[in-house]
Design an enzyme around this catalytic site. Structure first.
Site, PDB file in Angstrom:
ATOM      1  N   HIS A  14      -0.273  34.010 -12.706  1.00  0.00           N
ATOM      2  CA  HIS A  14      -0.798  32.645 -12.582  1.00  0.00           C
ATOM      3  C   HIS A  14      -1.578  32.315 -13.856  1.00  0.00           C
ATOM      4  O   HIS A  14      -2.221  33.170 -14.440  1.00  0.00           O
ATOM      5  CB  HIS A  14      -1.749  32.543 -11.380  1.00  0.00           C
ATOM      6  CG  HIS A  14      -1.999  31.136 -10.956  1.00  0.00           C
ATOM      7  ND1 HIS A  14      -2.939  30.342 -11.551  1.00  0.00           N
ATOM      8  CD2 HIS A  14      -1.389  30.370 -10.033  1.00  0.00           C
ATOM      9  CE1 HIS A  14      -2.921  29.153 -10.987  1.00  0.00           C
ATOM     10  NE2 HIS A  14      -1.997  29.138 -10.062  1.00  0.00           N
TER      11      HIS A  14
ATOM     12  N   ASP B 148       3.119  31.230  -4.057  1.00  0.00           N
ATOM     13  CA  ASP B 148       4.553  31.139  -3.750  1.00  0.00           C
ATOM     14  C   ASP B 148       5.160  32.430  -3.242  1.00  0.00           C
ATOM     15  O   ASP B 148       6.328  32.434  -2.834  1.00  0.00           O
ATOM     16  CB  ASP B 148       5.300  30.683  -5.016  1.00  0.00           C
ATOM     17  CG  ASP B 148       4.907  29.271  -5.396  1.00  0.00           C
ATOM     18  OD1 ASP B 148       4.537  29.037  -6.557  1.00  0.00           O
ATOM     19  OD2 ASP B 148       4.925  28.405  -4.492  1.00  0.00           O
TER      20      ASP B 148
HETATM   21  C1  SDX Z   1       2.293  27.647  -9.173  1.00  0.00           C
HETATM   22  O1  SDX Z   1      -1.125  26.123 -12.321  1.00  0.00           O
HETATM   23  C2  SDX Z   1      -1.203  26.094 -10.994  1.00  0.00           C
HETATM   24  O2  SDX Z   1      -2.227  25.932 -10.433  1.00  0.00           O
HETATM   25  C3  SDX Z   1       0.153  26.207 -10.310  1.00  0.00           C
HETATM   26  C4  SDX Z   1       0.116  26.439  -8.798  1.00  0.00           C
HETATM   27  C5  SDX Z   1      -0.360  25.217  -8.044  1.00  0.00           C
HETATM   28  O3  SDX Z   1      -0.836  25.346  -6.907  1.00  0.00           O
HETATM   29  O4  SDX Z   1      -0.130  24.072  -8.558  1.00  0.00           O
HETATM   30  O5  SDX Z   1      -0.717  27.536  -8.476  1.00  0.00           O
HETATM   31  C6  SDX Z   1       1.537  26.733  -8.265  1.00  0.00           C
HETATM   32  O6  SDX Z   1       2.999  27.161 -10.041  1.00  0.00           O
HETATM   33  C7  SDX Z   1       2.123  29.135  -9.032  1.00  0.00           C
HETATM   34  C8  SDX Z   1       2.936  29.954 -10.102  1.00  0.00           C
HETATM   35  C9  SDX Z   1       4.396  30.081  -9.609  1.00  0.00           C
HETATM   36  N1  SDX Z   1       5.230  30.633 -10.679  1.00  0.00           N
HETATM   37  C10 SDX Z   1       5.767  31.881 -10.571  1.00  0.00           C
HETATM   38  O7  SDX Z   1       5.508  32.677  -9.669  1.00  0.00           O
HETATM   39  C11 SDX Z   1       6.733  32.231 -11.700  1.00  0.00           C
HETATM   40  C12 SDX Z   1       6.440  33.653 -12.206  1.00  0.00           C
HETATM   41  N2  SDX Z   1       5.137  33.612 -12.926  1.00  0.00           N
HETATM   42  C13 SDX Z   1       5.160  33.388 -14.325  1.00  0.00           C
HETATM   43  O8  SDX Z   1       6.254  32.803 -14.907  1.00  0.00           O
HETATM   44  C14 SDX Z   1       3.802  33.167 -14.978  1.00  0.00           C
HETATM   45  O9  SDX Z   1       2.935  34.090 -14.442  1.00  0.00           O
HETATM   46  C15 SDX Z   1       3.194  31.774 -14.885  1.00  0.00           C
HETATM   47  C16 SDX Z   1       4.116  30.741 -15.419  1.00  0.00           C
HETATM   48  C17 SDX Z   1       2.811  31.458 -13.486  1.00  0.00           C
HETATM   49  C18 SDX Z   1       1.923  31.795 -15.732  1.00  0.00           C
HETATM   50  O10 SDX Z   1       2.327  31.971 -17.040  1.00  0.00           O
HETATM   51  P1  SDX Z   1       1.266  32.014 -18.264  1.00  0.00           P
HETATM   52  O11 SDX Z   1      -0.116  31.816 -17.791  1.00  0.00           O
HETATM   53  O12 SDX Z   1       1.786  31.112 -19.322  1.00  0.00           O
HETATM   54  O13 SDX Z   1       1.308  33.493 -18.694  1.00  0.00           O
HETATM   55  P2  SDX Z   1       2.355  34.091 -19.708  1.00  0.00           P
HETATM   56  O14 SDX Z   1       3.725  33.564 -19.402  1.00  0.00           O
HETATM   57  O15 SDX Z   1       1.816  33.909 -21.085  1.00  0.00           O
HETATM   58  O16 SDX Z   1       2.332  35.663 -19.306  1.00  0.00           O
HETATM   59  C19 SDX Z   1       1.325  36.554 -19.818  1.00  0.00           C
HETATM   60  C20 SDX Z   1       1.977  37.917 -19.820  1.00  0.00           C
HETATM   61  C21 SDX Z   1       3.301  37.945 -20.580  1.00  0.00           C
HETATM   62  O17 SDX Z   1       3.525  39.279 -21.003  1.00  0.00           O
HETATM   63  P3  SDX Z   1       3.090  39.652 -22.569  1.00  0.00           P
HETATM   64  O18 SDX Z   1       3.837  38.665 -23.451  1.00  0.00           O
HETATM   65  O19 SDX Z   1       1.581  39.488 -22.622  1.00  0.00           O
HETATM   66  O20 SDX Z   1       3.555  41.095 -22.741  1.00  0.00           O
HETATM   67  O21 SDX Z   1       2.318  38.306 -18.474  1.00  0.00           O
HETATM   68  C22 SDX Z   1       3.734  38.423 -18.350  1.00  0.00           C
HETATM   69  C23 SDX Z   1       4.334  37.682 -19.513  1.00  0.00           C
HETATM   70  O22 SDX Z   1       5.608  38.189 -19.844  1.00  0.00           O
HETATM   71  N3  SDX Z   1       4.084  37.807 -17.060  1.00  0.00           N
HETATM   72  C24 SDX Z   1       4.987  38.314 -16.221  1.00  0.00           C
HETATM   73  C25 SDX Z   1       4.968  37.454 -15.114  1.00  0.00           C
HETATM   74  N4  SDX Z   1       4.084  36.464 -15.316  1.00  0.00           N
HETATM   75  C26 SDX Z   1       3.538  36.682 -16.538  1.00  0.00           C
HETATM   76  N5  SDX Z   1       5.796  39.407 -16.303  1.00  0.00           N
HETATM   77  C27 SDX Z   1       6.603  39.625 -15.236  1.00  0.00           C
HETATM   78  N6  SDX Z   1       6.643  38.855 -14.120  1.00  0.00           N
HETATM   79  C28 SDX Z   1       5.845  37.753 -14.033  1.00  0.00           C
HETATM   80  N7  SDX Z   1       5.879  36.975 -12.961  1.00  0.00           N
END
Ligand code: SDX
Length: 421
Positions: free
Chosen positions: A306, A363
Site C-alpha cells: 500500500h 482488497d
Molecule cells: C487500494 O491509496 C489508497 O488509499 C488505495 C486504497 C483505497 O482505499 O483507496 O487503499 C485501495 O488501491 C489498495 C491497493 C490495491 N493494490 C494492490 O493490491 C496491487 C498490488 N500492490 C502494489 O501494486 C503496490 O503495493 C501499490 C500500488 C499498492 C503501492 O505501490 P507503491 O506505493 O508505488 O510502491 P512501489 O510500487 O514503489 O513498491 C515498493 C517496493 C517495490 O520493490 P523495490 O523496487 O523497492 O525492490 O515494493 C514492491 C515493489 O516492487 N512491491 C511489491 C508489491 N507491492 C509493492 N512486490 C510484490 N508484490 C506487491 N504487491
C-alpha cells in the site's frame, strides 16, 4: 518547533511557512515557491506531496489507523449503518434521528432513473466490464439530470448529492443484473438503504426475496470499510475533475475509471483471479511468492502492499474476520480462503515483504466475502465503488466549498529543444 523552513538556492536563502494539521502532520507550504525561486518540485506519483487540507478522513500508515471525521472504522463498523457513515462523511457529523429521516426520505424520493438509461445499458455487449458500464451510466445520468452540473448554492449541491446517493445503487444493481443476464429490478423504498441494494441485486422475478441478516451485515460492513480513504488515486481524480467545475456526476464517473485499475480498486478482482490461478496450479504458494519477488517477473502479489499503510491495513483485519464469519454462517468452505491465509502467513514471514513493509490491504480478503454472497468476480470493483461513493461525494463537496483552484500540476520538460523543419 520553528514554523518556517529555509531553502538555499544559488546563494540565496528563501523561507517557506510550515502547515500543521490536527494530527500533528507537518507540511511545507510551497504555494509561493515558483514565484520566489523559479523552482518547482518534482514528485512522480505525489508520494511526498499534499494536494489539499481535508477534515474528512485521517489515516496513519505506520500505526494502521483509519478514522472518518474522528471516528475509528472499528467503532463505525460495530455501531453505525452505511447510510449513517455516508451522512457523517458528507456533512461532517453523525445524523440526528430527524436528519437521518430526512436524508432517507429525500433519497427514497430520488430512487428512480429515467427508463431510457435501460437502452444505454442494453447497448453494451454482455462481456463489457461492469466498471466501464458503471462509469458510462454515471456519466449518462447527467443527460437526464442536467441541473446537477452547475451547482454553486448549498441547496443545488445537496440536491445533486441526494440524486447520486439515490441513483447510483440502481446503476450498480443494473450493472450486476446485466452480468447475470437477469431482468432489472426497481428500488423498493420500504427497505433500508443496504437492504434495498440487496433487493435490487438479488431479487429474482419468480421467487420471493428477503435479504438475510448475514448478507445485510456483511454488505454494511464492507461498504463502510470502503467509504473513504483520503487522497487515493480515484479520490484525487474526483477532486481534480471537480476542480474544473465539471459537476459531481462527471467527477464520480472519472473516479470510477481510476478505481478500475488493478493497482487500485481493481485489485480485489485481481486477488481472486490470482488465488484461483494458484489453486489451479496445485496450490503452490511458494512458487507465486518467488514470482512476486522476481524483478524480471511482472507478477505482483495482488492485495499486498500500500502506498500509505506500512503496517496492517486496519480494514484488512476487519474484513479477514468477517470473511471467516460469513463463510461459517453460510456454511461455505472456500478453498481459496485457505490459500489466501497460507499466502498471508508466508508473506508476513518473508524478508522481501518485511523489508518493504508489504502487508495485506483492503482488497486481499474482500473478494472472498463477495464470492460467498454470490457476487461475480468482475463485479467486485463495482462493489468497491458503491462503498466509496460517499467518500468521493464528501471530498468533492469539501473541494468545492473551499473554492479550491483548478488542479493543474507543472512538469519538467526534457524533450527536444527548438529545431526547424
Ligand atoms: C487500494 O491509496 C489508497 O488509499 C488505495 C486504497 C483505497 O482505499 O483507496 O487503499 C485501495 O488501491 C489498495 C491497493 C490495491 N493494490 C494492490 O493490491 C496491487 C498490488 N500492490 C502494489 O501494486 C503496490 O503495493 C501499490 C500500488 C499498492 C503501492 O505501490 P507503491 O506505493 O508505488 O510502491 P512501489 O510500487 O514503489 O513498491 C515498493 C517496493 C517495490 O520493490 P523495490 O523496487 O523497492 O525492490 O515494493 C514492491 C515493489 O516492487 N512491491 C511489491 C508489491 N507491492 C509493492 N512486490 C510484490 N508484490 C506487491 N504487491
Amino acid at each position: 518547533m520553528s514554523d518556517l523552513v529555509k531553502l538555499t538556492y544559488q546563494d540565496q536563502t528563501f523561507e517557506f511557512p510550515l502547515i500543521e494539521g490536527s494530527e500533528n502532520e507537518v507540511g511545507i507550504d510551497i504555494k509561493t515557491l515558483r514565484a520566489k525561486t523559479g523552482l518547482i518540485t518534482f514528485d512522480p506519483g505525489y508520494k511526498n506531496t499534499g494536494s489539499c487540507k481535508s477534515s474528512i478522513t485521517f489515516l496513519d500508515g505506520e500505526e494502521g489507523i483509519l478514522r472518518y471525521r474522528g471516528y475509528s472504522i472499528e467503532d463505525l463498523c460495530e455501531k453505525a449503518s452505511f447510510i449513517d457513515v455516508a451522512f457523517l462523511l458528507i456533512f461532517g457529523e453523525l445524523p440526528t434521528k430527524k436528519e437521518l429521516e430526512l436524508f432517507n426520505k429525500e433519497i427514497r424520493q430520488d430512487s428512480i432513473v429515467d427508463e431510457d438509461l435501460k437502452s444505454i445499458l442494453k447497448s453494451f455487449p454482455k462481456a463489457a466490464h461492469p466498471m466501464g458500464v458503471l462509469s458510462s451510466l454515471t456519466s449518462a445520468l447527467i443527460a437526464f439530470n442536467p441541473n446537477s452540473v452547475d451547482v454553486d448554492s448549498d441547496q443545488d449541491m445537496r440536491e445533486a448529492i441526494i440524486m447520486l446517493m439515490a441513483k447510483f445503487p440502481i446503476l450498480v444493481s443494473w450493472t450486476h443484473r446485466k452480468v447475470k443476464g437477469l431482468p432489472l429490478n426497481y428500488a423498493n423504498t420500504s427497505l433500508s438503504y443496504v437492504e434495498n441494494i440487496a433487493h435490487m441485486m438479488f431479487k429474482r422475478p419468480h421467487q420471493d426475496f428477503t435479504a438475510s441478516p448475514v448478507l445485510v451485515n456483511a454488505l454494511n460492513k464492507l461498504l463502510i470499510l470502503h467509504a473513504d480513504h483520503e487522497q487515493n488515486c480515484s479520490t484525487s481524480t474526483v477532486r481534480i475533475v471537480g476542480s474544473s467545475h465539471a459537476g459531481l456526476f462527471a467527477s464520480v464517473s472519472a473516479g470510477i475509471s481510476a478505481l478500475w485499475g488493478p493497482l487500485h480498486g481493481g485489485a480485489n478482482q485481481a486477488v481472486i483471479e490470482m488465488l484461483e490461478a494458484i489453486k489451479a496450479d496445485g496450490g503452490d504458494t511458494k512458487k507465486y511468492m518467488a514470482k512476486a519477488k522476481d524483478k524480471n517477473d511482472p507478477f505482483r502479489l495482488m492485495g499486498f502492499g500500500h502506498r500509505v499503510y506500512k503496517n496492517f491495513d486496519p480494514r484488512a483485519r476487519i474484513i479477514k474476520k468477517a470473511a471467516d464469519e460469513v463463510l461459517q454462517e453460510l456454511e461455505i468452505t472456500d478453498p481459496i480462503l485457505q490459500i489466501a491465509k497460507d499466502l498471508e502467513q508466508e508473506a508476513l514471514n518473508d524478508q522481501y515483504f518485511i523489508d518493504r513493509k508489504l502487508y495485506p490491504n483492503v482488497d486481499f480478503y474482500s473478494g472472498i466475502i463477495y464470492r460467498a454472497l454470490g457476487i461475480p468476480t468482475e463485479m467486485f470493483t463495482v462493489m468497491f465503488a458503491l462503498g466509496r461513493l460517499p467518500g468521493w461525494i464528501a471530498q468533492w463537496l469539501e473541494m468545492r466549498k473551499n473554492n479550491e483552484p483548478i488542479g493543474r500540476p507543472r512538469q519538467i520538460y526534457d524533450g527536444k529543444t527548438l529545431r526547424n523543419i
